[in-house]
Write a protein that holds these residues in place. Structure first.
Motif, PDB file in Angstrom:
ATOM      1  N   CYS A  65       0.871  -1.180   0.000  1.00  0.00           N
ATOM      2  CA  CYS A  65       0.000   0.000   0.000  1.00  0.00           C
ATOM      3  C   CYS A  65       0.906   1.228   0.000  1.00  0.00           C
ATOM      4  O   CYS A  65       1.669   1.435   0.951  1.00  0.00           O
ATOM      5  N   GLN A  67       0.139   4.398   0.247  1.00  0.00           N
ATOM      6  CA  GLN A  67      -0.194   5.365   1.295  1.00  0.00           C
ATOM      7  C   GLN A  67       0.414   4.916   2.631  1.00  0.00           C
ATOM      8  O   GLN A  67       0.950   5.716   3.386  1.00  0.00           O
ATOM      9  N   GLN A  68       0.357   3.616   2.895  1.00  0.00           N
ATOM     10  CA  GLN A  68       0.916   3.088   4.142  1.00  0.00           C
ATOM     11  C   GLN A  68       2.438   3.292   4.180  1.00  0.00           C
ATOM     12  O   GLN A  68       2.997   3.645   5.224  1.00  0.00           O
ATOM     13  N   TYR A  71       3.017   6.911   5.096  1.00  0.00           N
ATOM     14  CA  TYR A  71       2.794   7.142   6.527  1.00  0.00           C
ATOM     15  C   TYR A  71       3.944   6.539   7.349  1.00  0.00           C
ATOM     16  O   TYR A  71       4.394   7.126   8.333  1.00  0.00           O
ATOM     17  N   GLY A 307      -3.772   4.902  -2.102  1.00  0.00           N
ATOM     18  CA  GLY A 307      -3.934   3.813  -1.133  1.00  0.00           C
ATOM     19  C   GLY A 307      -4.437   2.579  -1.859  1.00  0.00           C
ATOM     20  O   GLY A 307      -4.383   2.511  -3.089  1.00  0.00           O
ATOM     21  N   VAL A 308      -4.964   1.634  -1.105  1.00  0.00           N
ATOM     22  CA  VAL A 308      -5.404   0.389  -1.750  1.00  0.00           C
ATOM     23  C   VAL A 308      -6.768   0.570  -2.426  1.00  0.00           C
ATOM     24  O   VAL A 308      -7.593   1.371  -1.993  1.00  0.00           O
ATOM     25  N   LYS A 315      -6.887  -4.892   3.621  1.00  0.00           N
ATOM     26  CA  LYS A 315      -5.559  -4.549   4.163  1.00  0.00           C
ATOM     27  C   LYS A 315      -5.668  -3.456   5.226  1.00  0.00           C
ATOM     28  O   LYS A 315      -4.854  -3.367   6.128  1.00  0.00           O
ATOM     29  N   CYS A 316      -6.692  -2.607   5.094  1.00  0.00           N
ATOM     30  CA  CYS A 316      -6.859  -1.473   6.024  1.00  0.00           C
ATOM     31  C   CYS A 316      -7.181  -1.955   7.434  1.00  0.00           C
ATOM     32  O   CYS A 316      -6.901  -1.264   8.404  1.00  0.00           O
ATOM     33  N   CYS A 319      -4.098  -2.196   9.418  1.00  0.00           N
ATOM     34  CA  CYS A 319      -3.142  -1.114   9.167  1.00  0.00           C
ATOM     35  C   CYS A 319      -3.084  -0.163  10.368  1.00  0.00           C
ATOM     36  O   CYS A 319      -4.128   0.277  10.860  1.00  0.00           O
ATOM     37  N   TYR A 321      -2.371   2.817  10.410  1.00  0.00           N
ATOM     38  CA  TYR A 321      -2.738   4.197  10.067  1.00  0.00           C
ATOM     39  C   TYR A 321      -4.209   4.334   9.680  1.00  0.00           C
ATOM     40  O   TYR A 321      -4.627   5.375   9.201  1.00  0.00           O
ATOM     41  N   SER A 322      -4.999   3.264   9.889  1.00  0.00           N
ATOM     42  CA  SER A 322      -6.382   3.279   9.390  1.00  0.00           C
ATOM     43  C   SER A 322      -7.209   4.426   9.979  1.00  0.00           C
ATOM     44  O   SER A 322      -8.085   4.976   9.329  1.00  0.00           O
ATOM     45  N   CYS A 325      -6.074   7.671   8.046  1.00  0.00           N
ATOM     46  CA  CYS A 325      -5.787   7.574   6.606  1.00  0.00           C
ATOM     47  C   CYS A 325      -6.746   8.403   5.734  1.00  0.00           C
ATOM     48  O   CYS A 325      -7.954   8.157   5.712  1.00  0.00           O
ATOM     49  N   TRP A 327      -6.802   8.530   2.443  1.00  0.00           N
ATOM     50  CA  TRP A 327      -7.272   7.738   1.294  1.00  0.00           C
ATOM     51  C   TRP A 327      -8.515   6.931   1.675  1.00  0.00           C
ATOM     52  O   TRP A 327      -9.495   6.860   0.956  1.00  0.00           O
ATOM     53  N   ARG A 328      -8.441   6.344   2.887  1.00  0.00           N
ATOM     54  CA  ARG A 328      -9.548   5.512   3.368  1.00  0.00           C
ATOM     55  C   ARG A 328     -10.801   6.367   3.551  1.00  0.00           C
ATOM     56  O   ARG A 328     -11.901   5.966   3.182  1.00  0.00           O
TER      57      ARG A 328
HETATM   58 FE1  SF4 Z   1      -3.337   1.930   3.011  1.00  0.00          FE
HETATM   59 FE2  SF4 Z   1      -5.690   1.248   3.996  1.00  0.00          FE
HETATM   60 FE3  SF4 Z   1      -3.632   1.729   5.620  1.00  0.00          FE
HETATM   61 FE4  SF4 Z   1      -4.803   3.707   4.320  1.00  0.00          FE
HETATM   62  S1  SF4 Z   1      -5.721   2.431   5.895  1.00  0.00           S
HETATM   63  S2  SF4 Z   1      -2.642   3.393   4.563  1.00  0.00           S
HETATM   64  S3  SF4 Z   1      -5.323   2.725   2.361  1.00  0.00           S
HETATM   65  S4  SF4 Z   1      -3.802   0.068   4.131  1.00  0.00           S
END
Ligand code: SF4
Length: 345
Positions: A65, A67-68, A71, A307-308, A315-316, A319, A321-322, A325, A327-328
């Motif tokens: 990812c 974006q990940q 971060y 991001g994804v 995957k989020c 993560c 950073y969810s 994030c 992007w999310r």
């Molecule tokens: Fe990537 Fe999802 Fe984590 Fe955002 S929350 S950085 S899109 S894996």
């Protein structure tokens, strides 16, 4: 006998993790062709993070990812503690394996060129071992893709019973089972990049000025006394950084080391040290180049961070950073909120 030299240089590292965030949002000013109007240009991520090169693992992490990965660079303290423990244990296992075939010697460095000289000496010391049909570990590789300089360390290169040159990548896992398809895909990309770079090196594409121009190093820079002494011990008489680059180029191009024939990834369970399984990876040059092109476009500022996609939103869930994030959040708001081309698969 193989040596791995490690650096004692305390100069500026090629890492942004310790940079103040305030310094990451600068804009550059550029003169127009007429030289009168000044316009502002946003920094590319490479400029923003003060990077002159990337590591192969930057690109493979990005393939999980993007974006990940960003971060992780800007907000490392948010990384889950278990991830940090897993990474540190993985590093110790790699070091233990390396010490089985190498002696590690500490050498004091006095300049950026000295630090790169160490990597090159490590590379030079394994060339005769490979020529003699031996097995090497922790082999440094360098190369350029899409005008971006990349470095990496190959875990192991050995000749198989059939006489083929085989790359073996060791992945240690916290859980006692094989990784998911998505994790394997990331690892496949990593070893394919190693092959891409290694093959170009032994085919003579790593000319001395490729390194000095990309990393902004001075070939005329005299090497520090400890570097020269160590080089002498392993059979090379060198005075300047440029001497070492010439030696590396000649040794690589005149050696008859073949391209890598086979790519293998061994997954083992960290705690019990048992082998979970081995994957053989197919190398498809065009696909590897296309993927690298897409990821490097982000680094060169040709597109925004991504991001994804929705089909990989699982995957989020794991993560770190969810919660923060962007992007999310935008994905939850709807596709029209996002910009940029779709990621190529
Ligand atoms: Fe990537 Fe999802 Fe984590 Fe955002 S929350 S950085 S899109 S894996």
């Amino acid at each position: 006998h193989q040596f791995t030299v490690s650096s004692l240089y305390s100069g500026k590292a090629n890492s942004s993790s310790d940079l103040p965030l305030a310094s990451l949002n600068k804009v550059l000013t550029e003169d127009s062709a007429a030289g009168k109007v000044k316009r502002k240009r946003a920094q590319t991520p490479l400029e923003k993070y003060y990077l002159t090169y990337l590591c192969v693992t930057d690109l493979s992490t990005q393939s999980w990812c993007e974006q990940q990965m960003v971060y992780g660079r800007e907000l490392p303290p948010l990384q889950a503690p278990e991830t940090v423990v897993l990474l540190n244990t993985g590093k110790s296992i790699h070091l233990a394996r390396e010490l089985e075939v190498h002696d590690v010697v500490k050498v004091h460095t006095t300049s950026k060129e000295d630090s790169w000289a160490i990597k090159i000496l490590n590379l030079l010391s394994v060339i005769p071992v490979l020529q003699a049909g031996g097995c090497v570990r922790e082999l440094p590789v360098f190369g350029v893709i899409e005008d971006v300089f990349l470095t990496g360390i190959i875990d192991e290169l050995c000749y198989s019973a059939k006489g083929e040159l085989e790359l073996r990548e060791l992945k240690t896992r916290g859980r006692p089972f094989m990784p998911s398809g998505a994790q394997k895909k990331r690892d496949y990309f990593q070893v394919c990049l190693y092959k891409y770079i290694f093959d170009a090196m032994v085919q003579g594409q790593l000319k001395p000025d490729v390194i000095t121009n990309h990393i902004q190093l001075r070939p005329e820079q005299p090497l520090g006394s400890q570097i020269r002494e160590h080089a002498q011990k392993v059979g090379f008489t060198v005075t300047s950084f440029g001497d070492l680059l010439e030696l590396m180029y000649l040794n690589l191009t005149l050696s008859d080391i073949p391209s890598i024939d086979c790519l293998k990834i061994e997954y083992s369970h960290q705690e019990s040290n048992t082998l979970l399984g081995t994957e053989v990876v197919r190398f498809e040059e065009e696909k590897v180049r296309e993927k690298a092109q897409n990821y490097l476009a982000y680094w060169k500022g040709q597109r925004e961070v991504q991001g994804v996609e929705i089909e990989e939103a699982w995957k989020c869930q794991s993560c770190s950073y969810s919660e923060i994030c962007d992007w999310r959040k935008k994905r939850a708001e709807g596709p029209e909120q996002r910009s940029g081309p779709k990621k190529s698969k």
